[in-house]
Scaffold this motif. Structure first.
Motif, short mmCIF file in Angstrom:
data_model
loop_
_atom_site.label_atom_id
_atom_site.label_comp_id
_atom_site.label_asym_id
_atom_site.label_seq_id
_atom_site.Cartn_x
_atom_site.Cartn_y
_atom_site.Cartn_z
N ASN A 103 7.68 -33.88 -52.38
CA ASN A 103 7.09 -32.74 -51.66
C ASN A 103 7.41 -31.42 -52.36
O ASN A 103 6.55 -30.54 -52.48
CB ASN A 103 7.59 -32.71 -50.22
N ALA A 104 8.67 -31.29 -52.80
CA ALA A 104 9.06 -30.06 -53.50
C ALA A 104 8.25 -29.91 -54.79
O ALA A 104 7.81 -28.81 -55.15
CB ALA A 104 10.56 -30.08 -53.80
N GLN A 105 8.07 -31.02 -55.49
CA GLN A 105 7.30 -30.98 -56.74
C GLN A 105 5.84 -30.61 -56.47
O GLN A 105 5.24 -29.83 -57.22
CB GLN A 105 7.36 -32.35 -57.43
N SER A 106 5.27 -31.15 -55.41
CA SER A 106 3.86 -30.87 -55.12
C SER A 106 3.64 -29.40 -54.80
O SER A 106 2.56 -28.85 -55.06
CB SER A 106 3.38 -31.74 -53.95
N ARG A 107 4.65 -28.73 -54.27
CA ARG A 107 4.53 -27.30 -53.97
C ARG A 107 4.62 -26.45 -55.23
O ARG A 107 4.09 -25.34 -55.28
CB ARG A 107 5.61 -26.87 -52.97
N LEU A 108 5.31 -26.98 -56.24
CA LEU A 108 5.44 -26.24 -57.50
C LEU A 108 4.21 -26.39 -58.38
O LEU A 108 3.95 -25.55 -59.24
CB LEU A 108 6.68 -26.72 -58.26
N GLY A 109 3.49 -27.46 -58.18
CA GLY A 109 2.31 -27.69 -59.01
C GLY A 109 2.20 -29.16 -59.37
O GLY A 109 3.18 -29.90 -59.34
N SER A 110 1.01 -29.58 -59.72
CA SER A 110 0.77 -30.98 -60.02
C SER A 110 1.34 -31.34 -61.39
O SER A 110 1.46 -30.50 -62.27
CB SER A 110 -0.73 -31.28 -59.97
N GLU A 145 3.80 -37.45 -58.37
CA GLU A 145 5.01 -36.82 -57.82
C GLU A 145 6.02 -37.87 -57.35
O GLU A 145 7.23 -37.71 -57.54
CB GLU A 145 4.64 -35.91 -56.64
N ALA A 147 12.10 -28.33 -58.71
CA ALA A 147 11.96 -29.18 -57.53
C ALA A 147 13.32 -29.72 -57.09
O ALA A 147 13.64 -29.76 -55.90
CB ALA A 147 11.00 -30.32 -57.82
N ILE A 195 15.37 -26.91 -55.48
CA ILE A 195 14.92 -26.58 -54.12
C ILE A 195 15.57 -27.52 -53.11
O ILE A 195 16.13 -27.08 -52.09
CB ILE A 195 13.38 -26.66 -54.02
N LYS A 243 18.68 -26.59 -50.34
CA LYS A 243 18.47 -26.74 -48.90
C LYS A 243 19.49 -27.69 -48.28
O LYS A 243 20.08 -27.39 -47.24
CB LYS A 243 17.05 -27.24 -48.63
#
Length: 475
Positions: A291-298, A232, A310, A313, A317
């Protein structure tokens, strides 16, 4: 009094060692590294130079003398009248060290070209003695082999040695660079070869412990910080790279050897953002994207890519208030069709907003004012992006250079500070002075566009109040 007493003891000890000709353990020492007064604004750099001088004293006293003399010159330039706390004592102690311990002859003329030649020669010898080219390779092999798991002391020893060696090399290179400014360009070109310059730059880039960072070491390679290996983070770093179509930066614009140019380098050059602000926000943005990418998936692969989602997002914000501000006025956002620009354009706007925020100081309390600033700077950026060569923005240019802080933030800060200083310690009537809300409210109407861009400093908005006379009540 405690600090002054300590400095007096230090000077007396230095003078006593001067007479005896040796330190407490019979070794020649400067006795002053680590004791640079905090009142010297550049005290960290001076301290690094003196520590390096201590480190190499036994190897070459002449080179150590050159470093001490340069540290003294820096202190003299920073505080020529020795007005800061402890500065006079520091200079006295350092000069006694230079004169006696390092055998500086009284009244001897300083030949800078000779000093530079000595520093370069010692630089080469120091590299060879410490096998610099093998240091990082040996440490990396030890880490990758897993052998060190049973012998952490060996790994720590190698790591500390590498850091110390590269820190000393960086000081030597920095002093060489500083001294070349005191001679003619022709002399400097003859004394320092291009190959030597490249070696020094490469060594400086390896000094991770003297390149400050918060979480991610981006401006120097790291053998110990594994966060840079996360997919990420790799994807976030890659997403900010200098993409095709961006205006070309000048050849002399410095980019650390450890990384490639990116969007923030362009914005730094165009708007004159401060170097440390750019470094901080680079880390900040990369962490937000990761962090945004990690919430969407690996993500995986040798060359991981950041998802459009990502980027969107983070964009939504950080620019949410700007979008709402445009809708309220009403005003069309700076972008006509953001989707046509792709994620690169969104990332540019994200970087620009955070760089503005990073240097906004108290203007952060005027969020709609920040929207106004972002709106105009983004429009300026759009114009600059149409060219092939990057140019400084008109809004941040002055005779002394390019500075967002000086040209954009300081005029606002000065008038707000003047109003605050005139509020009779909070006792004045609200109608008698402008507070943060009053300033910010101005940017909630299209009337704010009368301020123009660059700022029209003759506008009534920027008028400072007449200082209110203080009334003394005597009983």
């Amino acid at each position: 009094m405690g600090t002054e007493a300590n400095w007096e003891r230090l000077v007396r000890a230095a003078l006593r060692r001067e007479r005896l000709g040796a330190g407490a353990h019979g070794q020649p020492v400067s006795g002053i590294a680590g004791n640079v007064p905090s009142s010297l604004a550049n005290n960290l750099h001076i301290d690094e130079i003196l520590r390096a001088a201590d480190e190499i004293l036994e190897e070459d006293a002449n080179v150590s003398r050159i470093l001490c003399e340069h540290a003294y010159s820096l202190a003299q330039n920073l505080d020529p009248n020795s007005e800061g706390r402890g500065v006079l004592q520091f200079k006295t102690g350092l000069m006694s060290v230079i004169k006696q311990k390092l055998a500086k002859r009284e009244g001897g003329a300083i030949d800078r070209s000779q000093d530079i030649a000595r520093l370069q020669e010692f630089y080469k010898r120091y590299r060879e003695k410490n096998k610099v080219d093998e240091l990082c390779e040996d440490e990396m092999k030890l880490r990758e082999s897993g052998v060190f798991s049973g012998n952490l002391g060996e790994l720590e020893r190698k790591t500390l040695k590498r850091k110390k060696v590269f820190a000393t090399l960086k000081v030597l290179g920095t002093v060489v660079e500083d001294l070349t400014r005191e001679i003619s360009p022709d002399q400097a070109e003859r004394l320092i070869s291009e190959e030597m310059k490249r070696v020094m730059q490469a060594d400086a880039a390896m000094s991770e412990d003297v390149v400050p960072y918060n979480i991610i070491p981006l401006d120097a390679p790291s053998l110990t910080n594994v966060i840079t290996s996360f997919p990420e983070v790799k994807a976030a770093v890659s997403s900010l790279k200098y993409y095709r179509g961006l205006p070309k930066l000048p050849d002399d614009f410095f980019i650390p050897a450890a990384r490639k140019p990116d969007m923030l380098d362009l914005l730094q050059y165009v708007f004159g953002f401060q170097k440390d602000n750019v470094s901080n926000q680079r880390e900040h943005i990369i962490l937000l994207l990761a962090n945004a990418q990690s919430r969407l998936g690996s993500i995986s692969g040798n060359d991981p890519k950041l998802d459009e989602g990502a980027v969107h997002i983070v964009f939504s914000k950080c620019l949410d208030n700007y979008i709402k501000w445009c809708g309220y006025l009403p005003l069309r956002p700076v972008w006509n069709n953001l989707e046509s620009g792709g994620k690169e354009k969104k990332l540019l706007y994200i970087c620009l907003y955070f760089l503005i925020w990073g240097e906004a100081s108290n203007i952060r309390f005027l969020p709609e004012c920040l929207c106004y600033i972002f709106h105009h700077m983004a429009r300026e950026l759009e114009e600059i992006l149409r060219g092939q060569i990057a140019e400084p923005a008109n809004s941040c240019k002055s005779e002394s250079g390019v500075s967002f802080l000086d040209q954009v933030i300081s005029p606002l800060y000065d008038v707000i500070a003047a109003e605050a200083a005139n509020n009779d310690n909070g006792q004045a009537a609200h109608s008698a002075w402008r507070n943060y809300d009053d300033f910010n409210e101005y940017f909630w109407s299209l009337q704010c566009f009368q301020l123009g861009w660059p700022w029209r400093l003759g506008s009534p908005f920027f008028l400072k109040p007449v200082r209110r006379a203080k009334v003394c009540t005597c009983w």
